[in-house]
Write a protein that holds these residues in place. Structure first.
Motif, PDB file in Angstrom:
ATOM      1  N   LYS A  31       0.831  -1.207   0.000  1.00  0.00           N
ATOM      2  CA  LYS A  31       0.000   0.000   0.000  1.00  0.00           C
ATOM      3  C   LYS A  31       0.864   1.255   0.000  1.00  0.00           C
ATOM      4  O   LYS A  31       0.529   2.274  -0.614  1.00  0.00           O
ATOM      5  CB  LYS A  31      -0.942  -0.012   1.207  1.00  0.00           C
ATOM      6  CG  LYS A  31      -1.895  -1.210   1.147  1.00  0.00           C
ATOM      7  CD  LYS A  31      -2.949  -1.161   2.192  1.00  0.00           C
ATOM      8  CE  LYS A  31      -3.840  -2.398   2.101  1.00  0.00           C
ATOM      9  NZ  LYS A  31      -4.366  -2.650   0.738  1.00  0.00           N
ATOM     10  N   ASP A  41      -8.766  -5.954  -1.798  1.00  0.00           N
ATOM     11  CA  ASP A  41      -7.746  -5.602  -2.792  1.00  0.00           C
ATOM     12  C   ASP A  41      -7.807  -6.501  -4.023  1.00  0.00           C
ATOM     13  O   ASP A  41      -7.497  -6.058  -5.139  1.00  0.00           O
ATOM     14  CB  ASP A  41      -6.349  -5.667  -2.178  1.00  0.00           C
ATOM     15  CG  ASP A  41      -6.108  -4.549  -1.177  1.00  0.00           C
ATOM     16  OD1 ASP A  41      -6.960  -3.650  -1.083  1.00  0.00           O
ATOM     17  OD2 ASP A  41      -5.073  -4.585  -0.478  1.00  0.00           O
ATOM     18  N   ILE A  93      -7.105   2.598  -0.384  1.00  0.00           N
ATOM     19  CA  ILE A  93      -5.755   2.186   0.027  1.00  0.00           C
ATOM     20  C   ILE A  93      -5.289   2.982   1.233  1.00  0.00           C
ATOM     21  O   ILE A  93      -4.727   2.440   2.198  1.00  0.00           O
ATOM     22  CB  ILE A  93      -4.773   2.357  -1.140  1.00  0.00           C
ATOM     23  CG1 ILE A  93      -5.125   1.400  -2.293  1.00  0.00           C
ATOM     24  CG2 ILE A  93      -3.334   2.110  -0.682  1.00  0.00           C
ATOM     25  CD1 ILE A  93      -5.028  -0.058  -1.940  1.00  0.00           C
ATOM     26  N   PHE A 136      -4.504   1.480   4.886  1.00  0.00           N
ATOM     27  CA  PHE A 136      -3.161   1.683   5.433  1.00  0.00           C
ATOM     28  C   PHE A 136      -3.222   2.302   6.834  1.00  0.00           C
ATOM     29  O   PHE A 136      -2.564   1.844   7.770  1.00  0.00           O
ATOM     30  CB  PHE A 136      -2.363   2.587   4.483  1.00  0.00           C
ATOM     31  CG  PHE A 136      -0.952   2.843   4.918  1.00  0.00           C
ATOM     32  CD1 PHE A 136       0.037   1.910   4.673  1.00  0.00           C
ATOM     33  CD2 PHE A 136      -0.609   4.017   5.588  1.00  0.00           C
ATOM     34  CE1 PHE A 136       1.343   2.147   5.078  1.00  0.00           C
ATOM     35  CE2 PHE A 136       0.690   4.257   5.994  1.00  0.00           C
ATOM     36  CZ  PHE A 136       1.660   3.320   5.739  1.00  0.00           C
TER      37      PHE A 136
END
Length: 633
Positions: A134, A212, A222, A226
């Motif tokens: 990521k 994903d 993303i 993260f």
């Protein structure tokens, strides 16, 4: 401080060597391409050295990443993630789990610890590869199309290098005992909250992977994934360590077995890495497969990891069975050591309960368990019996001490001294009580009774016979002053109901202080020493026979005029042995009295001479001595 510095510098140097020094110079690849062993150093540094190892390895990794051309912001963010993953390995190891019997420094000495080690590698490997994927997605838009490939590269390199460095690093840290062991925190915390966070971290990883690979992702998704994963991880790292850490250095059976298993695992992994980095093999496979070389390396690593799983799963299953059915019972049996104390019962119902768990086993373990329980019961019964015996011995000892005092008090305690004579005696039994006795007392104004005897045997039986004889003589002397007549009556009395065939030697004399006449009769006793004309000699007399064996024996009266000294003794005096088994003897006794020119009582000097002769040799027979000295008119 020096110790902490070492824990930072060791991972720092190792990271430099493997990240920059060897493989980068050889391959010069970024984004996890090829063989990248340095990622495994991150986990092992944190696992063994804790936060200090994590700091050392990520600092070196940051330096290497900048040298290798990564953007500073990406490199710094990457090292923050790496620190979290490395420190997470440390936190997960010292976590308490239901299946874990005890917490220790990193050791691969049983299946529980090995499975925990593999689990930590798997969780940290997934977290490390996903977060870096990521990170690269957000900071390197040009590699977005190969993010899944980058994540797979990092994951494969992470788990394989973590296994290699972990197995070796843990073994070395155990060997030299340099692992960082945390202090137990006293800080209160919400245990349930951290359990939820741990579960949420794993669930978030799974959801992230599903999203994903199944949805159309964008920068927002993303970024959110993260931030969420990093936030959960770093909040979890704040959890205090609470488990009791056991520090043990001794080897165990399971540790030896696990060593063989781990060496085999290490060989398989190294073989896979060698194949994955072999340029010739990669070129050959690249010619046959419609893949580029990077993908070929990944396929080979995946293939070798699958083979490793085929080895690990059945091996760990078998090892777990052996551990549960054989090793755990043996370790339970070994707990008896802490309950064993010299001359004490094994007081542990808990210990017996542990062994009872294995009695139903139809194997050698069941037999051993039953034997241990019987051993504990037999030992406790034996100790109980010993205590009863010791109690009985104490009782007997007390009674013997009383008997010793009674026997001693039954003997004359003070010498008789007057203008006519002085008479004294000494007696020492070989045991608490003995069969020797002596006696002297005035029968009237003129006559003095002198008696010495030696009963057969030693100890209590001989003491009883001696005391009976002494009392009987005293009673008989009230009615008769004839020594031979008294010995005759005494002999017949002792011979009645004498099933043990015990006997008594006896010398009885009646001394007339007016006439100095000594009338005596002997019943098998040693001849006395008599001094005449300034010289001691053994008195020549009829030996008679011992009392208690032959009835109606006619003993003889003999008489002498006593003008000086008379010494009567038992054979314990002359039979005293030294360390060379040489006896004191009649000659040495005679020489002592002839050489003794002092006017004082000779009893103590004689005893000192005997003690000097025997030295440390133990007294084996009763010793009795009687001394009579007639004074000059």
């Amino acid at each position: 401080m020096i110790d902490k510095f070492k824990k930072i510098m060791i991972p720092f140097v190792i990271m430099l060597i493997f990240n920059l020094g060897t493989y980068y110079l050889a391959y010069g690849q970024n984004f996890g391409a090829g063989v990248s062993p340095h990622v495994g150093i991150l986990l092992v540094s944190g696992l063994i050295f804790g936060p200090y190892g994590a700091i050392g390895s990520v600092t070196a990794n940051l330096l290497c990443d900048i040298i290798r051309g990564y953007k500073p912001m990406l490199a710094i963010t990457s090292e923050i993630i790496s620190f979290g993953v490395a420190y997470l390995a440390y936190k997960l190891w010292y976590e308490t789990y239901k299946s874990r019997t005890e917490i220790s420094m990193p050791k691969l000495n049983n299946t529980s610890n090995v499975l925990l080690f593999f689990g930590i590698i798997l969780i940290c490997g997934v977290l490390y590869s996903v977060l870096h994927g990521k990170l690269f997605y957000l900071m390197y838009p040009r590699v977005r199309t190969i993010i899944p490939l980058i994540e797979v590269r990092y994951f494969l390199n992470f788990i394989n290098s973590s296994l290699i460095f972990g197995i070796n690093g843990i073994w070395i840290s155990n060997k030299f005992n340099f692992a960082h062991i945390p202090k137990i925190s006293k800080k209160k915390y919400n245990k349930k909250l951290y359990q939820i966070l741990g579960s949420l971290m794993i669930i978030s990883l799974v959801i992230t992977l599903i999203l994903d690979y199944n949805l159309q992702i964008n920068d927002f998704i993303i970024t959110a994934e993260f931030i969420i994963l990093c936030l959960i991880m770093f909040i979890y790292l704040s959890k205090p360590i609470k488990g009791n850490i056991v520090e043990k250095n001794e080897n165990s059976i399971s540790e030896d077995i696990m060593t063989i298993f781990l060496i085999t695992t290490l060989v398989i992994i190294l073989f896979g890495i060698v194949l994955s980095s072999d340029h010739i093999l990669i070129t050959i496979m690249d010619d046959f497969l419609p893949l580029d070389k990077t993908e070929v390396i990944i396929i080979m690593m995946i293939f070798m990891d699958i083979l490793l799983l085929f080895f690990l799963i059945p091996s760990l299953t078998v090892l777990k069975y052996v551990e549960r059915k054989v090793i755990e019972p043996i370790l339970s049996f070994a707990k008896i050591e802490e309950f064993i104390h010299e001359n004490e019962k094994i007081e542990s119902e808990k210990l017996v309960d542990i062994y009872s768990n294995y009695i139903a086993e139809k194997t050698e373990i069941g037999t051993l368990s039953n034997s241990y329980i019987q051993l504990i019961n037999f030992n406790n019964n034996y100790i109980e019996n010993i205590k009863e015996i010791e109690g009985e011995k104490e009782r007997i000892k007390t009674e013997l001490e009383i008997a010793t005092r009674i026997q001693a008090e039954n003997l004359p305690t003070e010498p008789i001294t007057n203008e006519n004579y002085i008479i004294d005696g000494y007696s020492k039994p070989a045991k608490e009580v003995g069969g020797d006795f002596f006696d002297y007392y005035e029968l009237d104004n003129e006559h003095l009774a002198i008696i010495i005897g030696d009963a057969s045997g030693k100890g209590v039986p001989a003491a009883i016979l001696a005391m009976i004889t002494q009392v009987m003589i005293k009673q008989l002397l009230k009615h008769d002053k004839d020594p031979s007549r008294i010995l005759y009556l005494l002999n017949n009395q002792l011979g009645e109901n004498n099933s043990e065939a015990m006997f008594m030697t006896l010398w009885l004399g009646i001394y007339n202080k007016t006439t100095n006449k000594l009338i005596f009769s002997n019943g098998g006793h040693n001849p006395p020493l008599i001094r005449e004309n300034d010289k001691f000699e053994y008195l020549n007399m009829d030996p008679g026979i011992v009392l208690g064996i032959l009835e109606d024996y006619e003993f003889k009266n003999e008489e002498i005029i006593l003008s000086d000294e008379l010494v009567i003794y038992t054979d314990g005096i002359t039979d005293a042995n030294n360390c060379e088994k040489e006896m004191y003897g009649e000659k040495r006794l005679l020489d002592f009295f002839n050489d003794f020119k002092n006017e004082n009582n000779p009893i103590k000097p004689l005893l000192n001479d005997i003690n000097n002769f025997t030295g440390d040799e133990e007294q084996f027979d009763d010793m009795t001595l009687l001394y009579l000295k007639v004074k000059d008119d």
